[in-house]
Design an enzyme around this catalytic site. Structure first.
Site, PDB file in Angstrom:
ATOM      1  N   GLU A   1       0.779  -2.786   4.804  1.00  0.00           N
ATOM      2  CA  GLU A   1       0.944  -2.358   6.192  1.00  0.00           C
ATOM      3  C   GLU A   1       2.333  -1.724   6.235  1.00  0.00           C
ATOM      4  OE1 GLU A   1       1.929  -1.411   9.393  1.00  0.00           O
ATOM      5  OE2 GLU A   1       2.634  -3.454   9.697  1.00  0.00           O
TER       6      GLU A   1
ATOM      7  N   GLU B   1      11.550   4.575   9.258  1.00  0.00           N
ATOM      8  CA  GLU B   1      11.751   3.267   8.636  1.00  0.00           C
ATOM      9  C   GLU B   1      10.436   2.671   8.162  1.00  0.00           C
ATOM     10  OE1 GLU B   1      14.407   0.440  10.182  1.00  0.00           O
ATOM     11  OE2 GLU B   1      16.091   1.785   9.863  1.00  0.00           O
TER      12      GLU B   1
END
Length: 323
Positions: A181, A190
């Site tokens: 994920e 990020e």
């Protein structure tokens, strides 16, 4: 610029928004033609990252020894962030269904979980029939994940390595499947995609599978005067004082929030599509041309991005959208 989020994550992001429980159908994407760089933003807890997409680690210490200062630098060690992700049922159940409904794909396979966190995806893979699952997690939550895995009697199938993906050595040369994920705000900000690419190139065997394996980032425009007044013009009179110098900064910063579909005033345009099997790190710095078609006579107060994630190797098409 506004952005739709995934990370913790199942809420769209914007500069003027509100929410609907179920994703509403957005106008059909059309080919694009104008220039915009992808400029995302994320909460301050993840702003000092050396462990890609997973907070900055000042030193390796046990969770029991950590102070609030350590949690700040190693933000993914804190259970609250993982609670937020786990309670995102759309995201978590999509990952679970991708594995549980495709046990024939996972049976007797070696699986790598990149950024394993609490170990939830590793446990899904183990229950889906994987021969062995290796999880890599660079934050101190890895120590809790080992306890969680043992509590659920899966410690013989799952092994967690604490450290950076780029520095960990696995006891196997290749893996059959990589799960992760990895998505960040505005999909790429990020995110852990660079780390996933590294793991893919180092460990995924020829013909191996990525879960998920496709991602697409979209942009729409919205009208929301009330939200703009609340977030931007509010700085012009703060308890009788003029703080409009902050307003000038605030209007340039993306926000993470949710949007009422009734406030969408354009079609949606594709900004970037990514095939996780072939994407290269240099592909993640991009400019995208797009043309938004206004669909009603109204103001435009914000641009909003959202993204779709797909697991194309499933028996039935599986995925989710922050839209």
């Amino acid at each position: 610029m506004a952005e739709a989020d995934s990370s913790e994550r199942q809420q769209p992001v914007t500069s003027a928004l509100s929410q609907s429980a179920q994703p509403s159908p957005l106008p059909k994407p059309v080919p694009t033609t104008h220039h915009v760089p992808c400029i995302p933003h994320t909460p301050h807890v993840a702003a000092l990252s050396t462990c890609p997409g997973r907070g900055k680690i000042a030193k390796f210490i046990s969770p029991e020894e950590m102070t609030s200062r350590d949690y700040y630098f190693d933000s993914y060690a804190h259970f609250g962030i993982h609670e937020e992700m786990l309670k995102d049922e759309v995201r978590t159940l999509t990952y679970r269904n991708a594995m549980y409904h495709n046990k024939h794909v996972f049976k007797d396979k070696i699986v790598l979980d990149v950024g394993s966190g609490t170990g939830i995806l590793s446990m899904f893979a183990a229950n889906a029939g994987a021969k062995h699952v290796y999880g890599i997690e660079c934050s101190s939550i890895s120590e809790y994940s080992e306890k969680i895995i043992k509590s659920n009697h899966l410690h013989n199938v799952i092994t967690i390595f604490k450290g950076k993906v780029e520095e960990v050595e696995l006891p196997v040369e290749k893996v059959d499947i990589i799960i992760s994920e990895w998505m960040g705000y505005c999909l790429f900000y990020e995110s852990m995609l660079n780390t996933v690419i590294f793991a893919r190139d180092k460990w995924l065997k020829p013909g191996g599978l990525m879960f998920p394996d496709r991602a697409a980032l979209y942009v729409v425009a919205i009208e929301d005067r009330q939200y703009k007044d609340f977030k931007i013009h509010w700085w012009e009179n703060v308890y009788g004082f003029d703080m409009s110098c902050i307003r000038n900064v605030a209007i340039k910063e993306p926000l993470v929030d949710v949007v009422d579909p009734k406030q969408v005033v354009t079609n949606s345009c594709l900004l970037k599509e990514v095939d996780i099997y072939t994407v290269k790190p240099e592909d993640l710095s991009f400019t995208s041309a797009f043309c938004l078609q206004i669909q009603r006579n109204d103001y435009v107060h914000a641009l909003v991005t959202y993204f779709n994630i797909e697991f194309t190797k499933c028996h039935k098409k599986t995925g989710f959208s922050t839209g």
